[in-house]
Design an enzyme around this catalytic site. Sequence first.
Site, mmCIF file in Angstrom:
data_model
loop_
_atom_site.group_PDB
_atom_site.id
_atom_site.type_symbol
_atom_site.label_atom_id
_atom_site.label_comp_id
_atom_site.label_asym_id
_atom_site.label_seq_id
_atom_site.Cartn_x
_atom_site.Cartn_y
_atom_site.Cartn_z
ATOM 1 N N SER A 110 -10.338 -0.619 7.032
ATOM 2 C CA SER A 110 -9.549 -0.566 5.810
ATOM 3 C C SER A 110 -8.780 -1.476 5.184
ATOM 4 C CB SER A 110 -8.634 1.436 5.917
ATOM 5 O OG SER A 110 -8.783 2.314 5.727
ATOM 6 N N SER A 142 -8.972 2.310 2.816
ATOM 7 C CA SER A 142 -8.256 3.136 1.597
ATOM 8 C C SER A 142 -7.503 1.915 1.033
ATOM 9 C CB SER A 142 -7.026 4.286 3.031
ATOM 10 O OG SER A 142 -6.700 3.432 3.848
ATOM 11 N N LYS A 164 0.893 -1.262 0.107
ATOM 12 C CA LYS A 164 0.107 -0.041 0.007
ATOM 13 C C LYS A 164 0.872 0.847 -0.050
ATOM 14 C CE LYS A 164 -3.932 2.140 3.090
ATOM 15 N NZ LYS A 164 -4.558 2.184 4.261
#
Length: 469
Positions: A184, A160, A85
């Site tokens: 997330s 996210s 990420k």
Amino acid sequence: MNSIDLAFAPALEQARLIRHKEVSPRELVQLYLERIEQFNPQLGCYFTVMAEMAIAQAQTQTEMLAGTQDPAELPSFFGVPIAIKDMNPVADVPCSYGSPALRDRVATYDDAVVARMKQAGFIILGKTATSELGSFPYTEPMGFPPARNPWNPEYTPGGSSGGSAAAVAAGLCAIAQGSDAGGSIRGPAFCCGLVGIKPARGRVSYAPLGDQLSGVAANGPIARTVSDAAALLDVMSGYVTGDPYWLPAPNPSFLAAAMRSPDRLRIAFTNSLPQIGTADPVCQQAVLGTVRLLEAMGHQIEEGCPDFTGLIEPFTAVWQAGVAYAGLPKEILQPMNQWLLEQSGSAGDYLRAVAQVQVIARQIVAFFDSVDALILPTYMHPPIRVGEWAALSPEETLQKIINWVAPCPPFNASGLPAIAIPTGFAPNGLPIGIQIVGRPTAEATIIAIAAQLEVNKFWSQHRPAIGNE
């Protein structure tokens, strides 16, 4: 095995194939880079593709493999491609945190979890899409293409960690890392039909940083199978000198927990949350179907829910402070984050909110004195469309977010481990699932429950249309 089957093969299976010299790291990396080139323009999974670095590492590992007499001595995930990420620094690679103003800022160090994954032999394919500063449960930062759900690109893959989930679901990497400060990891797993683990507080180090939002945030795995997620959590876990929170290493491993059937457990479930209400009917059915299956397996099932009353306001204050923590000028942020920055209050306000969260967290943890695990929806309703809330005011958007993700933040607040697993599909064809929450430090228990359910559901056999061609 054809190339599509290989792309969707579990990471542990890919590691086995490499050790047996049935496939090389170079072949795997080349396969994924070709798939990224083909499908990433449709899905927006990756912000940065590390093609040259990945090819160079794959070539080195392929040569090492050819010269190795005993492949069993190689690191556990030697040659397996992974995605990181874009909230976690990888040395010599840009780290944007979802902000176009930072997209060219090159990291000078590896995050602790990145270092552990490199030590395990993973090859990093690239940095995956995130919402700006990781603030939102959808992945649509200004200046980047929105991340899209490979099951239906009109819908979000969540956020996210939406890019990581979309990449795994579409077969654009074998497995991925995400982070979770309010759902997330679990939310994107829910949206994309995957397994996602938010570990217990202190399980995975945030080094070289000291903390993330007073222990609310955690790094964890996103995978297609429970065993893959458990094995990556084994890799990620461990104390780094100076960590403010830490837990001893699991014994046996989390992967071992995924290989055993749990004892008869006392499991609670709920479809309703205080201050929020009852989940969408399709999410309710996912929970009820799961608990019926667990009851048939011999577990003791009862309806019940921790007392979350009063958590929304202080947790929201802590979450808003994450924007201020980033330290970016207001004018470079997208409007929703600008508004959150304006609402974030003083340091004293933040500390009072943390104290309130910690008091309520004690009530949540106390619930688990009498049960081994809790089953509840991951999110309160199925995935939203890309841009569905874009025209709303910040106040309206915040309320929409709270009402959607409500089952997740209580377990960031309390530091309890939670795993999101798929259970099937909504009538519109999008994945649906549930989460399992465990006692403090009891990842092994919830992993064992998830693995027991996986045997009966075998959800990893399903593939989205995008990527399965």
